[in-house]
Structure formats: structure tokens, C-alpha cells
Design a protein around this motif. Structure first.
Motif: not given
Length: 293
Positions: A92-98, A121-132, A135-138, A268-271
């Protein structure tokens, strides 16, 4: 402070209703009332007015702390759960669109993937809480500088890509023929504010360094995550947009003019969870390995 009581309080304050909070949490209304009363007794302060249901000044201050406190607790539980988790067979991967560009998409496994587009702003939260799992954030940054991410939990950020930026304008715009544009020359232009699908205007104001709230006027606000809709709005003349140069190139009816000053890139960074957590296995390991290569 009991986190169960705090979670109940946040839900009541958010919904402005004891009965709605009871339904959302699966409690009886009496239990919700008891939770709020117990929290107020513990803090020796009234936190909510009852008619209407609204936070008191002390309750408003508690809300400023509550989100971060509850997020940290959820992140701690997810961190410990990883030690007991069975090897993953899905990803499971959470990603910001760009952050979804050819390189990151090519790294995804062929099957067993859940990809969820979220606001940055929600991508780091998803990775931290185990929902993903990852994460891919830009965001925009100076070349080789890391992104400034919210401190929600210990996370490891690995650079994946850096791309030049371009200002997307209608083909008939007076500036469309320029070889490059400076951000300082566009302060008074009309912009598209698309915080999820493009570079947020708040970031432009921040890097420009002008007076708070000045410049980069919003001509139209787009709440969606579809970057194609954003580029179509720019091409139709509803406002300018700042985008990665590859995305701004080839848009029908529009021109992407490179941003030359200040020196900024789209990064773009991988979390992934940080610290002494079990090493990723299966699809998670393959995905992160491809991006890190």
C-alpha cells in the motif's frame, strides 16, 4: 490524560454534537457525556459549552495539542505492530498527486498494490500510522535540499527525483514567448490555487519571502487531485500554475515557461518508518529497492 477521553473530546468538538459523536465512535450518548465529564474533571477546566456544543477557550487550546498527541500515539502503536506483523504479500502506497510520475509509477509491482492519492500533509501521517507501507511526497525546494515535512513521527525520507519547474500559461499569454520567468515578476499575476494537484500558493509566498499574505492572488481554487484538470484550467486562462517542467510540457493550448529564479526544483521523496523497525520484505522491499537504486 486518558487518550480515549481525549479522542472522544476531539470527535465531539469536530461534530459539534454529543449524539453524532456517539454514533461515530460506536458509544452510547451517555458514555460520551461521561467521557467529557471525566476529562473536564481531570483537567479541572470546562472544555465544551453544551448549548450549542462548542469548545471553550480552554477547549480550543486543547484541540491545538490533541491532533499531534493522538497522531503520535497511533504512530507508536503502528511502529510496535510492525514487530509482530507477518511478512507482507501486498503493498500500500500513499502519494501526493505530483509525486506520481513515470519513475515512481514504474517502480510499483505489477499486482497486489493499493495506491491512494492524498494531500501532501497527509502522506507522512499515513505512513506513520501504518495506513500505508510507504509514502511518496513532493514539494519545492532548493536543489539537493530535503523537503520540510511535518514532524508526525520518526520517518526516513529518501530522495527519488528532482525536476525543473515551469510556469504554465495559456498559449496566447503575453509572457508565453519568454525563455524563462522569475517568480518575483509574477507576484501580481492571477494564479490557480490547487493545493492537492499543483504547487500550493502558500509555498510560492513562502519562497518569495514577501510580506505575509501579499501577492499570488487566487483567481480560481481547485480542490481536486487531477493534474489534467489543473492544466486544462490554466490553458483556458483561469490562472497560472507552477508545475514540474515535464508535466507542463505538451499541454494543449498552453505553454510551460521554465522558472529561472529563484533556483528551485520539484522534489519527490520516498517515506518509510525510521528507527529499528523490521526491514521491509516482499513487495515493499522490491518497491523501495527500485526507487533507491
Amino acid at each position: 490524560m486518558d487518550p480515549h477521553l481525549l479522542r472522544t473530546y476531539v470527535t465531539v468538538a469536530r461534530l459539534a454534537s454529543f449524539s453524532e459523536a456517539a454514533r461515530a465512535l460506536g458509544y452510547t450518548q451517555s458514555a460520551v457525556s461521561q467521557h467529557i465529564a471525566a476529562l473536564e474533571a481531570d483537567l479541572a477546566l470546562p472544555l465544551l459549552t453544551r448549548r450549542p456544543v462548542a469548545p471553550t477557550p480552554a477547549g480550543e487550546r486543547l484541540l491545538e495539542h490533541a491532533g499531534a498527541l493522538l497522531l503520535r500515539l497511533d504512530a507508536a502503536r503502528a511502529d510496535l505492530d510492525r514487530f509482530a506483523a507477518a511478512p507482507r504479500t501486498t503493498l500500500s502506497v500513499a502519494a501526493s498527486p505530483l509525486a506520481l510520475h513515470p519513475r515512481t509509477l514504474a517502480a510499483l509491482p505489477a499486482t497486489g498494490v493499493t495506491l491512494c492519492a492524498l494531500p501532501r500533509e497527509r502522506v507522512p501521517e499515513a505512513v506513520a500510522t501504518g495506513d500505508a507501507d510507504a509514502g511518496l511526497v513532493d514539494g519545492i525546494a532548493a536543489p539537493s535540499d530535503p523537503l520540510r515535512l511535518p514532524d508526525v513521527a520518526p520517518l526516513t525520507a529518501t530522495p527519488v527525483a528532482e525536476e525543473p519547474l515551469a510556469v504554465l500559461l495559456p498559449a496566447g499569454h503575453p509572457l508565453a514567448g519568454r525563455p524563462g520567468l522569475r517568480l518575483a515578476d509574477l507576484v501580481d499575476a492571477r494564479w490557480l490555487d490547487a493545493p492537492a494537484a499543483g504547487v500550493p500558493l502558500d509555498e510560492l509566498r513562502s519562497v518569495h519571502g514577501g510580506p505575509a499574505g501579499r501577492g499570488f492572488r487566487t483567481a480560481l481554487r481547485y480542490e481536486g487531485t487531477d493534474t489534467r484538470a489543473l492544466t486544462a484550467l490554466a490553458a483556458a486562462g483561469h490562472g497560472l500554475a507552477l508545475l514540474p517542467l515535464p508535466l507542463a510540457a505538451g499541454v494543449p493550448g498552453a505553454v510551460g515557461v521554465p522558472l529561472v529564479a529563484p533556483r528551485l526544483v520539484h522534489r519527490t521523496e520516498l517515506l518509510r518508518p525510521a528507527g529499528r523497525v523490521p526491514a521491509p520484505t516482499g513487495p515493499v522491499a522490491r518497491f523501495t529497492g527500485r526507487l533507491g537504486a
